[in-house]
Design an enzyme around this catalytic site. Sequence first.
Site, PDB file in Angstrom:
ATOM      1  N   ASP A   1       0.836  -1.189   0.000  1.00  0.00           N
ATOM      2  CA  ASP A   1       0.000   0.000   0.000  1.00  0.00           C
ATOM      3  C   ASP A   1       0.878   1.248   0.000  1.00  0.00           C
ATOM      4  OD1 ASP A   1      -2.358   1.800   0.758  1.00  0.00           O
ATOM      5  OD2 ASP A   1      -3.276  -0.181   0.873  1.00  0.00           O
TER       6      ASP A   1
ATOM      7  N   HIS B   1      -3.673   6.214   3.095  1.00  0.00           N
ATOM      8  CA  HIS B   1      -4.431   5.029   2.687  1.00  0.00           C
ATOM      9  C   HIS B   1      -3.966   3.772   3.423  1.00  0.00           C
ATOM     10  CE1 HIS B   1      -5.959   1.868  -0.074  1.00  0.00           C
ATOM     11  NE2 HIS B   1      -6.892   2.743  -0.390  1.00  0.00           N
TER      12      HIS B   1
ATOM     13  N   SER C   1     -11.306  -0.864  -0.943  1.00  0.00           N
ATOM     14  CA  SER C   1     -10.069  -0.835  -0.158  1.00  0.00           C
ATOM     15  C   SER C   1     -10.356  -0.921   1.324  1.00  0.00           C
ATOM     16  CB  SER C   1      -9.302   0.469  -0.422  1.00  0.00           C
ATOM     17  OG  SER C   1      -8.590   0.418  -1.622  1.00  0.00           O
TER      18      SER C   1
END
EC number: 3.4.21.-
Length: 1433
Positions: free
Chosen positions: A227, A274, A452
């Site tokens: 990620d 994220h 996600s």
Amino acid sequence: MRKKTKNRLISSVLSTVVISSLLFPGAAGASSKVTSPSVKKELQSAESIQNKISSSLKKSFKKKEKTTFLIKFKDLANPEKAAKAAVKKAKSKKLSAAKTEYQKRSAVVSSLKVTADESQQDVLKYLNTQKDKGNADQIHSYYVVNGIAVHASKEVMEKVVQFPEVEKVLPNEKRQLFKSSSPFNMKKAQKAIKATDGVEWNVDQIDAPKAWALGYDGTGTVVASIDTGVEWNHPALKEKYRGYNPENPNEPENEMNWYDAVAGEASPYDDLAHGTHVTGTMVGSEPDGTNQIGVAPGAKWIAVKAFSEDGGTDADILEAGEWVLAPKDAEGNPHPEMAPDVVNNSWGGGSGLDEWYRDMVNAWRAADIFPEFSAGNTDLFIPGGPGSIANPANYPESFATGATDINKKLADFSLQGPSPYDEIKPEISAPGVNIRSSVPGQTYEDGWDGTSMAGPHVSAVAALLKQANASLSVDEMEDILTSTAEPLTDSTFPDSPNNGYGHGLVNAFDAVSAVTDGLGKAEGQVSVEGDDQEPPVYQHEKVTEAYEGGSLPLTLTAEDNVSVTSVKLSYKLDQGEWTEITAKRISGDHLKGTYQAEIPDIKGTKLSYKWMIHDFGGHVVSSDVYDVTVKPSITAGYKQDFETAPGGWVASGTNNNWEWGVPSTGPNTAASGEKVYGTNLTGNYANSANMNLVMPPIKAPDSGSLFLQFKSWHNLEDDFDYGYVFVLPEGEKNWEQAGVYNGKTSSWTDEEIDLSAYKGQNIQVMFNLQSDESIAKEGWYIDDVVLSDKSAGKTVKKNKLGVEKPSGKQKKKPVNPKKAKPSANTAVKHQNKAIQPQVLPLKAQVSVVETGKSTYSDQSTGQYTLKHKAGDYTLMAEAYGYQSKTQKVSLKTDQTTQANFTLEEMKKGTLKGTVINKTTGEPVTGASVYVVEDAAVEPAMTNDKGEYMLEAYEGAYTIKVAAPGYYSDEFSVELKGDVTKETALKPFVGYPGEIAYDDGTAENANSYFAAGNGWAVKMTLADGKDKGMLTGGLFRFWDTEFPDPGGTEFKVEVYDATGKDGAPGKKIAGPFNAEALRNGEWTKVDLSSKGIMVDKDFYLVYIQSKPDPYSPGLAMDETGQNSGRNWQYIDGKWQPGDKADGNYMIRALVDYEAAVPEITSPTDKSYTNKDSVTVKGNASPGTTVHIYNGEKEAGETKAAADGTFHAGIILNKGENELTATASTDNGTTDASSPITVTLDQEKPELTLDNPKDGGKTNKETLTVKGAVSDDNLKDVKVNGKKATVADGSYSARILLENGRNEIKVIATDLAGNKTTKKTVIDVNFDKPVISGLIPGEDKNLKAGESVKIAFSSAEDLDATFTIRMPLTNARASVQNATELPLREISPGRYEGYWTATSSIKAKGAKVEVIVRDDYGNETRKTANGKLNMNTEN
């Protein structure tokens, strides 16, 4: 979206998405072409070498001298085989589970490395020589995928592809994270939540706390993420980092726990949030128990950073995937013993076939690393829908996760299956809407949406499974996760598993329980008493021709009043045995559906077939036996002009429009004759289509050439909708692409495809059209098809010729035609199980009362299956309209318990009544009556008498009554039998207003490519107004210049303003159909009949009904001051409008609630003597004001724009009670507060009793007195001084002045009537002056003698004198008291005589004169001369 202005880019929403949101590269990792076995050669031709080179890579060299590209090698390792061999060897040595796992993982890595080393050595040697020459650098070898990344020149690349071991070279594409639609905002990040409510809703929804209660929180397991990195010292993550060292808590051990493939940083970090959010959902919680955001809080995490703001390159992701397989130490040595148990992948490429990472995923699986992938999100370029799931999530080896919301409904952004491999995708679902988790800055943020956010839930549950049983294989974990998931369905996906939710919502508790305690299964049928007495009916168009070597798909439509349970097709070839196959339902439902079955591998000369249709009641209907002539496969010499029915041509696929006949659109005529095959002969092809037209089977000659020649006409959306010719080689499953068609032809064209490469094979050829979600055109038409052994000189090279280039700028992401794949029909799953007689199936929810886990019975059969942790439970079956039932069950591990339910229908009651206008008592027509607790009850509508009636199941309900122009009302009712209820609605009385934020001039216009998107403007009611009724909208559109040809259809919706960060929240009305004016005028949409009540802030929304260019263009005000109120709706998501667009030209027409008028004049309890009065006051602008005198209307006027009003009315004698109401077409307000005005025209009665007129006085003050009488007396004033009034009398003391004084008495009443009395009084304060008084000398008088007394003074006085005797005279007192008059002998001269008598004897008597005037003044004076009477001298 596109604008009218051609030289401008589309809105920044598009660019924002491209840069940072949900973009999937269209050309990432193109797959290699499938080559027929008969044409493979050891030597490489120039053409085969060129085919190794990606076209996008060729383009990149036109821009750069050097670029980074990837070299993929043909040789593949077999990690799965290596793993199995290692396990077998370990078992023979009786190694422990841990050692077995280590040897297994080591074997996987070794097998990959050996294959890579052997196949890459020559190329690496060449690259290193070029590195020395400066032609190459940044050489990186991979083994997780057998490939090399290198930054080199075009010449080096062209040399590399000549190595026979090289399969292909590809550009170093970028992949994207599936980012949240609500990006991280530090200012909005939230502080810690207390432990008492610290478990997030999403964690709780999948029953993670119940798994923790069993002792399974992930302890001992490791999860990894590829990620954007992780903020390692975040309080929810710090102690869960595998590199955390409690003895040195601020200096973690990062080696083999963290890797940065982007920037090479040694310590974990996250510059994009994220990865921190994702990791928090997997393992997050603070040491004190607060912020329980993670599903597996006992697990440890490791991470690889492979993504920057621009995405992640293939090279970086390969490096990350290789590190995950075996984390590397500082020297780069792999350590498979440090590999994680699970790897979370919240990233991906585009939809469709792209197998670049498939070797990596297979390697992970072989090493028992669970590969979780997010399914992917919709964006401007990937609209979602069937088959949209992204890669690598769409690989068979990947475990894909879709996203659901808090209501367990599929998120609108979640991409769907099936996969390109015709498998159900995703495998499972998890919460992915409004997820709160950790973000950089050591804080938290909610509102994150995306698959996600869903994927980490599944990764964490996989970790829980590993804790429960570390020996579980990936296959076993997948089976547990899918078998314990809570099945989810909806109207789009009515059966489970499906291509939206997969097998359903992941459940941590059930998954762990399946490992620890085992699962039991309850199954049975939910039904209602009744009989199925009607057999099914069917429709089928028989087929008369088939071709040898091919297959024959057949369809049938079956219908039944209860349920079609199965459709079977039996066939036989020549005189062979009957073979039965079960048909798949490809559309419709259990009541009426279309079923398909395909007869494979047709041989012989005759085919016979028949259908059998089964229904719920056990009826079986058999069709006739249909005989089909089997013809030999077609070959060179075949011709088809379509003038007669084309035998052996079969159309199928998604949204199929292929049809045979006479065209009335497109080319309008056939190339020859009258008939063609085309995609909709009367209109445009369907959007989101993948439609197939397959020719009869073809036998390619063993030698010589074979060419497919045909006439073609097409009009397909440039760069987005394509026509293809596919070829299916003998023995293969994958269709090869042989021709591509795009754009528009000006006339029928001659097309040719060389099929010579398939010598000796039985092949099939397909014409296929694929379209995106918008802008359908006239399509593709085929005529005069020929198979020839001679070329016509128009050969179409695969993926090269036949493509007509588009003109103009690209407005959305083009489709990559190389990735196209024809459609395969997907069956709609339905169950076929034994049924109970004398009952009818029922869809019901079957739940475990003790745990809440539930499932639904199949609507067509009533059958259900429910897996649950073993134990004793209570099952409940409940369905709308039926009495619920329960029964006890004992679920045993790996056993099935039968539990059937027959439910009884509930009784119904009737509610009826009348709705009236509360103000007028008149019936209200068109009022809707709702049952709040039961939305399934259709609202009743009142008739012209205000009457309504509805029927609902008996029970306690809240009834809501609403009508346009009225305030809604609610009441409670206990519905049992017949109930009557009257309702009075208060009318909404409003006055019109317009809300606008544009300047009225349009500089530009916009139109979306896809229908369903929209624009909105936030409207705010006028100051002081918190409620209003939306009566209409004004929309300004461009003229017919844009779009071209354009359209007029659009929809209007209304949203409240409760969305996050000011976004539109809940839809409160619409959609309403509307027609646009395209003449430069405003389009008014009348909403007055809809009864739309709005709060202070609301949104008026334009929704585009048709795709561009068949929609109107909404006008934009680009020069006016930006209001900041503009929002756009794209792919189901709201986001602020692009400021460059200016203000969207949308205005709201509202009725503000009319206020009750206020009378400001006259004032309350006032009096007047006038017959009329002007009533003034305030009311809502534009309303009609009615003024009442008592019960009677006395006047009417209209309120001005500022709300003021005035009107004259006639008064009645006496008391008048005035009120005012305001009215519009909708009704009348309540009356104002009453104002009392008394008309009194009678004057007061008044007397002036004192002083009398003409009176005289010498007083300085005077009390004026009199009588007064009046019912409404206000006051009495004397010379302006208010008098005292009591008991009908008044008095007032006044000051007087010397001289003439006029006294005026005025009595006034409250109405202004007056009575006046006057009198005059003369006032003299000056006393008279006496002069010349005689005697001036003493006088001696004898008896009989007189003395003269005289003086001068003012005229007309009362003059007297008196003789004052000396006090010694005893009789003096008598004399002294006598005043004798004096006579005025001439004006102002007074005389008199006094004669002495003998009786008086006195010496020194004094003479005193006295004068008095009329005013009461008195003057006394004693003469100087004294009198001696009867005395001697």
